[in-house]
Design a protein around this motif. Sequence first.
Motif, PDB file in Angstrom:
ATOM      1  N   SER A   1       0.821  -1.214   0.000  1.00 50.08           N
ATOM      2  CA  SER A   1       0.000   0.000   0.000  1.00 50.08           C
ATOM      3  C   SER A   1       0.851   1.258   0.000  1.00 50.08           C
ATOM      4  CB  SER A   1      -0.899   0.007   1.227  1.00 50.08           C
ATOM      5  OG  SER A   1      -0.113   0.119   2.400  1.00 50.08           O
ATOM      6  N   SER A   2       2.126   1.135   0.362  1.00 52.93           N
ATOM      7  CA  SER A   2       3.002   2.308   0.416  1.00 52.93           C
ATOM      8  C   SER A   2       4.443   1.847   0.434  1.00 52.93           C
ATOM      9  CB  SER A   2       2.721   3.134   1.670  1.00 52.93           C
ATOM     10  OG  SER A   2       3.439   2.615   2.778  1.00 52.93           O
TER      11      SER A   2
ATOM     12  N   GLU B   1      -7.533   6.853   4.867  1.00 52.34           N
ATOM     13  CA  GLU B   1      -7.548   5.657   4.005  1.00 52.34           C
ATOM     14  C   GLU B   1      -8.577   4.646   4.501  1.00 52.34           C
ATOM     15  OE1 GLU B   1      -6.422   5.256   1.179  1.00 52.34           O
ATOM     16  OE2 GLU B   1      -4.542   6.344   0.879  1.00 52.34           O
TER      17      GLU B   1
ATOM     18  N   ARG C   1      -2.248   7.389  -2.082  1.00 54.55           N
ATOM     19  CA  ARG C   1      -1.025   6.799  -2.644  1.00 54.55           C
ATOM     20  C   ARG C   1      -1.329   5.961  -3.890  1.00 54.55           C
ATOM     21  NH1 ARG C   1       0.006   6.083   3.115  1.00 54.55           N
ATOM     22  NH2 ARG C   1       2.095   6.844   3.656  1.00 54.55           N
TER      23      ARG C   1
ATOM     24  N   PRO D   1       1.089   3.180  -5.130  1.00 51.80           N
ATOM     25  CA  PRO D   1       2.425   2.576  -5.001  1.00 51.80           C
ATOM     26  C   PRO D   1       2.878   1.760  -6.207  1.00 51.80           C
ATOM     27  CG  PRO D   1       0.828   1.438  -3.613  1.00 51.80           C
ATOM     28  CD  PRO D   1       0.147   2.654  -4.135  1.00 51.80           C
TER      29      PRO D   1
ATOM     30  N   ASN E   1       2.174  12.347  -3.878  1.00 50.38           N
ATOM     31  CA  ASN E   1       2.506  11.843  -2.537  1.00 50.38           C
ATOM     32  C   ASN E   1       3.361  10.601  -2.634  1.00 50.38           C
ATOM     33  OD1 ASN E   1       1.001  13.681  -1.049  1.00 50.38           O
ATOM     34  ND2 ASN E   1      -0.762  12.320  -0.729  1.00 50.38           N
ATOM     35  N   SER E   2       2.887   9.683  -3.425  1.00 50.07           N
ATOM     36  CA  SER E   2       3.504   8.388  -3.525  1.00 50.07           C
ATOM     37  C   SER E   2       4.888   8.484  -4.180  1.00 50.07           C
ATOM     38  CB  SER E   2       2.578   7.480  -4.347  1.00 50.07           C
ATOM     39  OG  SER E   2       2.820   6.130  -4.142  1.00 50.07           O
TER      40      SER E   2
ATOM     41  N   GLU F   1       7.315   9.905  -1.636  1.00 52.54           N
ATOM     42  CA  GLU F   1       7.814   9.044  -0.551  1.00 52.54           C
ATOM     43  C   GLU F   1       8.747   7.944  -1.062  1.00 52.54           C
ATOM     44  OE1 GLU F   1       4.660   7.344   1.822  1.00 52.54           O
ATOM     45  OE2 GLU F   1       4.081   5.890   0.302  1.00 52.54           O
ATOM     46  N   TRP F   2       8.541   7.559  -2.329  1.00 54.04           N
ATOM     47  CA  TRP F   2       9.481   6.582  -2.903  1.00 54.04           C
ATOM     48  C   TRP F   2      10.815   7.255  -3.245  1.00 54.04           C
ATOM     49  CZ3 TRP F   2       8.868   1.203  -4.219  1.00 54.04           C
ATOM     50  CH2 TRP F   2       7.665   0.657  -3.745  1.00 54.04           C
TER      51      TRP F   2
ATOM     52  N   PHE G   1       4.760  12.905   3.348  1.00 57.70           N
ATOM     53  CA  PHE G   1       5.270  12.239   2.136  1.00 57.70           C
ATOM     54  C   PHE G   1       6.549  12.865   1.597  1.00 57.70           C
ATOM     55  CE2 PHE G   1       0.729  11.647   2.446  1.00 57.70           C
ATOM     56  CZ  PHE G   1       0.603  10.287   2.277  1.00 57.70           C
TER      57      PHE G   1
END
Lengths: 315, 315, 315
Positions: free
Chosen positions: A5-6, A124, A146, A148, A186-187, A190-191, A213
């Motif tokens: 999920s993330s 979420e 997110r 992912p 956001n996703s 954060e990656w 994020f």
Amino acid sequence: MKLFSSVHDVTDINALAKEALELKRNPYSHTHLGKNKTLALVFMNPSLRTRMSTQKAAMNLGMNVMVLNIDKEGWALELKDGAVMNGTTVEHIREAAAVMGEYADIIGVRSFPGLKDRELDYSEDIFNKFVKYCGVPVVSLESATRHPLQSLADLVTIEELKTKAYPKVVLTWAPHVKALPQAVPNSFAEWMCRADADFIIAHPEGYALSTEFTRGAAITHNQEAALADADFIYVKNWSAYEPYGKVMPGNEDWMLTNEKLRATNNAKVMHCLPVRRNLELSDEILDGPNAVVVHEAGNRVWAAQAVLKRMLEGS
Amino acid sequence: MKLFSSVHDVTDINALAKEALELKRNPYSHTHLGKNKTLALVFMNPSLRTRMSTQKAAMNLGMNVMVLNIDKEGWALELKDGAVMNGTTVEHIREAAAVMGEYADIIGVRSFPGLKDRELDYSEDIFNKFVKYCGVPVVSLESATRHPLQSLADLVTIEELKTKAYPKVVLTWAPHVKALPQAVPNSFAEWMCRADADFIIAHPEGYALSTEFTRGAAITHNQEAALADADFIYVKNWSAYEPYGKVMPGNEDWMLTNEKLRATNNAKVMHCLPVRRNLELSDEILDGPNAVVVHEAGNRVWAAQAVLKRMLEGS
Amino acid sequence: MKLFSSVHDVTDINALAKEALELKRNPYSHTHLGKNKTLALVFMNPSLRTRMSTQKAAMNLGMNVMVLNIDKEGWALELKDGAVMNGTTVEHIREAAAVMGEYADIIGVRSFPGLKDRELDYSEDIFNKFVKYCGVPVVSLESATRHPLQSLADLVTIEELKTKAYPKVVLTWAPHVKALPQAVPNSFAEWMCRADADFIIAHPEGYALSTEFTRGAAITHNQEAALADADFIYVKNWSAYEPYGKVMPGNEDWMLTNEKLRATNNAKVMHCLPVRRNLELSDEILDGPNAVVVHEAGNRVWAAQAVLKRMLEGS
């Protein structure tokens, strides 16, 4: 892997990206893993890339796939605990998710945010309830905050195309006419904050993402400065996090053009797609040699396949 | 074969029909060909026969199939080059087609004409752009002006059921309440003009098809004369080519009846389906011994399978 | 088995339930049976459990599956014989069913009642026409008056969970805000009347089911008395059979609660789902230890698989 999920569900993102690229070279090396296993893809919102790429990834692993366009098929889910269901919802997510878990070995779920109530979206609620009640491994097909599988495909693309160990990656806001979720930026943020990259986010005033994020990223309102010497440019619109879901007029000059590309290190231009031509991204970029958006979309298969493989392996 | 959009994509239509009939006898003789290959079926308009028969054909060849009802799933494509996409379209066909090409080895596309702008429809803009941008072999599932899988199935049916080497085949206009495309009659005409048949087209005044498709056929406004000694009668409504998309009142007496069948050589009656009973074709014909419409629909599988087989073989 | 539409299509329901439980233990023991066989699932109304479980059952047997959401895809069928189709229906069920039979080895059909015209609904016109014209074995996915795959799964669940040879099974009416079909209670009743069970039906005045389905069952308006010492409670709403399709105000106190469970033999609580929480069934029941509704839904797979297996075997 029981949950994707993330970025926090992955111990070593580089190892996962490497595994995806290995699967790209040998797509059918693990067809035994999915034998007699079923993936259910549950869409509460439309999808093209995610549906096709995840379906293909599953088939490459030998899985059966069932696709449910639950939004289009008149199946309104009740989400609220304790609700007296005398209105329009026909089934509680507790039963719906649990029953799907009876029929599938892995479930993928897509559920977009309403962009009205930030607390609700960022909790979420839908996605988490699905995970809680379905009882089988769950992969996010984009949730309220997110995306992912997209971010993993983006990482794979950067790893594949980079010409230096530590490339400069810029996430730049782009104009749009609708209020879009923050899930993709956001996703991606954060990656990238955990990737081997010099990561910077450029957006107009008023479009700051949640710091949850972006912690670790450089952030600027100066697109020109951000683009200098960039190796990769990730173009994406998003609506404001505060005031939530709002779109401010103006900022049309944030659209990427060849002129702006000149200051970069011949940067590759990425976008999760779908993209609004000549609004988010100019024709000249999309039809030019720097755009890698279709290649990037192709990598969605290998990202999904790496995740599904790990879920099937229970590793 | 890289493209199957019209009779012009086939060198020898009799050989292709023969191959389809061979596959009908041995449906599973080539299951290895499609192993790990994916067919994407993209529908911008509803489909029953085409979807089911093409899906079945692909499965007979061992392929995986992904069906996209793109019209029903809220995915409005932009077709115009240079468009500033600040309206309702969410993705340009350039990206949409290219991305689908990343996930599929062969793509089937259905796109009906608007029947408003003849030049636009007859340019086959949507279909041709799909072909141009997707980068993989494309099979038409009916486009604005042609329905080649139907026509091949029609040829297969005639080859299978004919009792003489050179049968008389009549395409006859039938009444309807809606303005229908010319795709099926256009396509049937261009295939029959190249088939071993004595081919004649009968329609009321005002319903002449484009000569691009009918060159070589006899054409008459006298249905009775056309039907004399016919071996096969292909019944189909279409709207006018000039003035484009128009339907003229009257001509209800063009519906085929048993009475009219008497003058024929006990003709087999064909129709692509769906058919409006007692408007296009009478109950007595459809429920009688001369109708072969269901058999003809069954042959859609073998037509599609022959085309997909050639695409998979790259031959 | 050529038809599975009611309990009358099964000679020995206990043997069939036993076969389903055997398949539950060995799901992939008959994958050869379905090789190169196709199941078409035709939905004229929405479905979640039936679609997923039947699809999974078919895949367990090695079949290919094609799903047609015909209601959502703009394919309005004409049902009336002799109709002049100059209105909104695009295809007669005679052709539609026959053509589907060309592409499928087995067809599943779902068609709900209109609840306006009892004679029409109870004639099972749509379902019977499908059977008549498609030419291949047909399994009901719920028709106007019955839901046999559900009832078989219910029998399987009772057989699996019962702690005595002859359990007391209560079918109890539950409140709802909409007029629902009688299909599930009709069907459950006719199966239970032939099962090894002490079967009793409890409903408020005005909700008597057709005696065609309840012959042999005890019937009462006293829910409390019915529940005494019950081993299984089947909860379900239905609208009146006479006056047909009506819903009378009141009877909210028929919702099952833990309080009511006390008088039972620690009864298992069943429901076909979807269930309206706190209207049909209380949260405390559904989230408590007595509810077996998800387990019951899981058994839909094995019920469908047993039926499809027999159809494939031609036995």
